[in-house]
Design a protein around this motif. Sequence first.
Motif, PDB file in Angstrom:
ATOM      1  N   SER A 144      -6.121  -9.434  13.826  1.00 37.48           N
ATOM      2  CA  SER A 144      -5.958 -10.047  15.151  1.00 37.48           C
ATOM      3  C   SER A 144      -7.299 -10.311  15.832  1.00 37.48           C
ATOM      4  N   TRP A 145      -8.342  -9.562  15.435  1.00 35.90           N
ATOM      5  CA  TRP A 145      -9.649  -9.772  16.035  1.00 35.90           C
ATOM      6  C   TRP A 145     -10.242 -11.130  15.655  1.00 35.90           C
ATOM      7  N   TYR A 146      -9.953 -11.604  14.463  1.00 38.56           N
ATOM      8  CA  TYR A 146     -10.539 -12.867  14.009  1.00 38.56           C
ATOM      9  C   TYR A 146     -10.087 -14.025  14.902  1.00 38.56           C
ATOM     10  N   SER A 147      -8.798 -14.069  15.201  1.00 38.93           N
ATOM     11  CA  SER A 147      -8.302 -15.145  16.065  1.00 38.93           C
ATOM     12  C   SER A 147      -8.769 -14.966  17.503  1.00 38.93           C
ATOM     13  N   GLU A 148      -8.943 -13.717  17.933  1.00 42.18           N
ATOM     14  CA  GLU A 148      -9.443 -13.463  19.285  1.00 42.18           C
ATOM     15  C   GLU A 148     -10.880 -13.945  19.424  1.00 42.18           C
ATOM     16  N   LEU A 151     -11.067 -17.642  19.518  1.00 40.93           N
ATOM     17  CA  LEU A 151     -10.672 -18.135  20.839  1.00 40.93           C
ATOM     18  C   LEU A 151     -11.838 -18.056  21.816  1.00 40.93           C
ATOM     19  N   TRP A 152     -12.600 -16.960  21.769  1.00 43.75           N
ATOM     20  CA  TRP A 152     -13.747 -16.813  22.674  1.00 43.75           C
ATOM     21  C   TRP A 152     -14.833 -17.833  22.376  1.00 43.75           C
ATOM     22  N   PHE A 153     -15.036 -18.132  21.100  1.00 38.48           N
ATOM     23  CA  PHE A 153     -16.004 -19.170  20.751  1.00 38.48           C
ATOM     24  C   PHE A 153     -15.631 -20.499  21.413  1.00 38.48           C
ATOM     25  N   HIS A 154     -14.374 -20.880  21.303  1.00 36.82           N
ATOM     26  CA  HIS A 154     -13.937 -22.178  21.824  1.00 36.82           C
ATOM     27  C   HIS A 154     -13.767 -22.164  23.340  1.00 36.82           C
ATOM     28  N   GLN A 155     -13.240 -21.076  23.879  1.00 40.53           N
ATOM     29  CA  GLN A 155     -12.927 -21.035  25.301  1.00 40.53           C
ATOM     30  C   GLN A 155     -14.155 -20.765  26.163  1.00 40.53           C
ATOM     31  N   TYR A 156     -15.049 -19.895  25.701  1.00 40.19           N
ATOM     32  CA  TYR A 156     -16.194 -19.488  26.514  1.00 40.19           C
ATOM     33  C   TYR A 156     -17.511 -20.109  26.062  1.00 40.19           C
ATOM     34  N   GLY A 157     -17.542 -20.704  24.885  1.00 39.35           N
ATOM     35  CA  GLY A 157     -18.754 -21.360  24.431  1.00 39.35           C
ATOM     36  C   GLY A 157     -19.869 -20.421  24.041  1.00 39.35           C
ATOM     37  N   PHE A 158     -19.553 -19.185  23.636  1.00 38.85           N
ATOM     38  CA  PHE A 158     -20.587 -18.242  23.227  1.00 38.85           C
ATOM     39  C   PHE A 158     -21.271 -18.732  21.950  1.00 38.85           C
ATOM     40  N   SER A 159     -22.572 -18.553  21.903  1.00 39.04           N
ATOM     41  CA  SER A 159     -23.285 -18.800  20.653  1.00 39.04           C
ATOM     42  C   SER A 159     -22.990 -17.636  19.704  1.00 39.04           C
ATOM     43  N   PRO A 160     -23.184 -17.814  18.392  1.00 41.54           N
ATOM     44  CA  PRO A 160     -22.934 -16.706  17.454  1.00 41.54           C
ATOM     45  C   PRO A 160     -23.708 -15.442  17.800  1.00 41.54           C
ATOM     46  N   ASP A 161     -24.997 -15.592  18.155  1.00 44.68           N
ATOM     47  CA  ASP A 161     -25.796 -14.416  18.496  1.00 44.68           C
ATOM     48  C   ASP A 161     -25.294 -13.752  19.776  1.00 44.68           C
ATOM     49  N   ALA A 162     -24.867 -14.557  20.749  1.00 41.83           N
ATOM     50  CA  ALA A 162     -24.335 -14.001  21.990  1.00 41.83           C
ATOM     51  C   ALA A 162     -23.045 -13.229  21.720  1.00 41.83           C
ATOM     52  N   MET A 163     -22.228 -13.727  20.799  1.00 44.26           N
ATOM     53  CA  MET A 163     -20.988 -13.030  20.431  1.00 44.26           C
ATOM     54  C   MET A 163     -21.304 -11.662  19.834  1.00 44.26           C
ATOM     55  N   TYR A 164     -22.297 -11.622  18.967  1.00 43.65           N
ATOM     56  CA  TYR A 164     -22.682 -10.342  18.374  1.00 43.65           C
ATOM     57  C   TYR A 164     -23.174  -9.378  19.449  1.00 43.65           C
ATOM     58  N   MET A 165     -23.969  -9.883  20.387  1.00 42.99           N
ATOM     59  CA  MET A 165     -24.501  -9.040  21.454  1.00 42.99           C
ATOM     60  C   MET A 165     -23.395  -8.537  22.381  1.00 42.99           C
ATOM     61  N   LEU A 166     -22.303  -9.297  22.490  1.00 43.70           N
ATOM     62  CA  LEU A 166     -21.156  -8.844  23.281  1.00 43.70           C
ATOM     63  C   LEU A 166     -20.605  -7.543  22.706  1.00 43.70           C
ATOM     64  N   PHE A 167     -20.395  -7.504  21.395  1.00 44.19           N
ATOM     65  CA  PHE A 167     -19.875  -6.293  20.757  1.00 44.19           C
ATOM     66  C   PHE A 167     -20.899  -5.165  20.807  1.00 44.19           C
ATOM     67  N   THR A 177     -12.364  -0.929  22.660  1.00 45.33           N
ATOM     68  CA  THR A 177     -10.979  -1.391  22.642  1.00 45.33           C
ATOM     69  C   THR A 177     -10.931  -2.882  22.953  1.00 45.33           C
ATOM     70  N   LYS A 178      -9.901  -3.561  22.462  1.00 48.12           N
ATOM     71  CA  LYS A 178      -9.798  -4.996  22.671  1.00 48.12           C
ATOM     72  C   LYS A 178      -9.683  -5.376  24.149  1.00 48.12           C
ATOM     73  N   PRO A 179      -8.850  -4.669  24.964  1.00 47.83           N
ATOM     74  CA  PRO A 179      -8.776  -5.037  26.395  1.00 47.83           C
ATOM     75  C   PRO A 179     -10.125  -4.962  27.098  1.00 47.83           C
ATOM     76  N   TYR A 180     -10.939  -3.936  26.757  1.00 48.35           N
ATOM     77  CA  TYR A 180     -12.242  -3.803  27.417  1.00 48.35           C
ATOM     78  C   TYR A 180     -13.194  -4.917  26.998  1.00 48.35           C
ATOM     79  N   ILE A 181     -13.279  -5.173  25.683  1.00 46.35           N
ATOM     80  CA  ILE A 181     -14.186  -6.218  25.211  1.00 46.35           C
ATOM     81  C   ILE A 181     -13.743  -7.572  25.745  1.00 46.35           C
ATOM     82  N   ARG A 182     -12.426  -7.791  25.816  1.00 47.37           N
ATOM     83  CA  ARG A 182     -11.912  -9.048  26.367  1.00 47.37           C
ATOM     84  C   ARG A 182     -12.324  -9.200  27.830  1.00 47.37           C
ATOM     85  N   LYS A 183     -12.271  -8.105  28.574  1.00 53.08           N
ATOM     86  CA  LYS A 183     -12.653  -8.155  29.990  1.00 53.08           C
ATOM     87  C   LYS A 183     -14.140  -8.460  30.150  1.00 53.08           C
ATOM     88  N   VAL A 184     -14.977  -7.840  29.302  1.00 52.48           N
ATOM     89  CA  VAL A 184     -16.418  -8.112  29.358  1.00 52.48           C
ATOM     90  C   VAL A 184     -16.685  -9.569  28.995  1.00 52.48           C
TER      91      VAL A 184
END
Length: 338
Positions: A144-148, A151-167, A177-184
């Motif tokens: 389920s994380w892969y589709s999430e 979705l963040w790539f398309h919806q929020y426009g994060f660059s790949p490096d920014a996505m890694y830094m999010l985690f 947890t997914k709810p927390y990371i989703r909120k951030v």
Amino acid sequence: MDKPKRIEKTYNPMFEQTPISDLFFSDYLPGLDPLGVKIYVYCVYLSKLNQEYTEDAIAKTLGIDKSVLMEKLIELEAIGLMSVQGGIIAVCDINQKELNRFYRKITSIMPDDVEIEDLNENQARNQVVKLISDRFFGGMMPGSWYSEIELWFHQYGFSPDAMYMLFQHCQTNGVMTKPYIRKVAQEWAKRNIKSVQDVEEYLLRYEKFRELVRKITNKLRLGRNLTEYEEEIVAKWFYTYKYDFDIIEIALKKSTSRPKFSIRIFDAMITEWFKNGLNTVDMINVYEEERRKKYAQDKGRKTKPASYRDDVPQMRNYEERQYDDEFFENLYKRKETK
């Protein structure tokens, strides 16, 4: 002509199985306490039997009080595992829920329409998703994380490096947890964070914000962390008003002596400064001094309130006493010296 025959299956109910979705183990179980897991699994089992049960019967079987059962059902409902309506306790279909979340109609884009840059970007995204799986999930990231993440790539426009830094940022904070990371992720998107540079600038500001929260908590001697709603107010002072602690402390000095104070009291004062274009300590001090003088003049014109006269009995006299700025200042200083 042969008559149609019904095909039946013989089985022993004793050896039936109760299926539980993998999504429960990957997305929900880490955030549940043992009792929550126990109640959910038992309810899944009961739902398969298609029979009626009372809350008292369920609580007795599980060896808990009915009140505890009802509290846990409310918690399970809040995270989308259960639904309690009227006389029905329903187990939610989390597989369908996940499918509905990420369903998108297929567009009619042909391979020839895809630019080379898009292919390179997709390749970079796939690489960072694998890196996230290896680094933060031991190479076993739930499906389920892969589709999430997609979705963040398309919806929020994060660059790949920014996505890694999010985690990486969420792991540093100790919550994965997914709810927390989703909120951030939503918070970053709201602040228009997309690139590595955006993230680095935000994290520098974020550290200053956390330090501001710590100073406010210590000054007020709350003995607890600020609530989520209180932090949102402080975030407004910091990110929107761009006020540092030196300015915010002026409000604390004027308000902490009240019998009942809250962040909302400080917010009213600080918001007034912002609306009047006050953005330095000197400007605010001048503003507050002028207001103090005006208050003293207005106070001098008024007669002494009846509640403070010696000839008025004080029993059952509930008129609220008025405190001036000097009173607040002295009381704040006394609290600091304790």
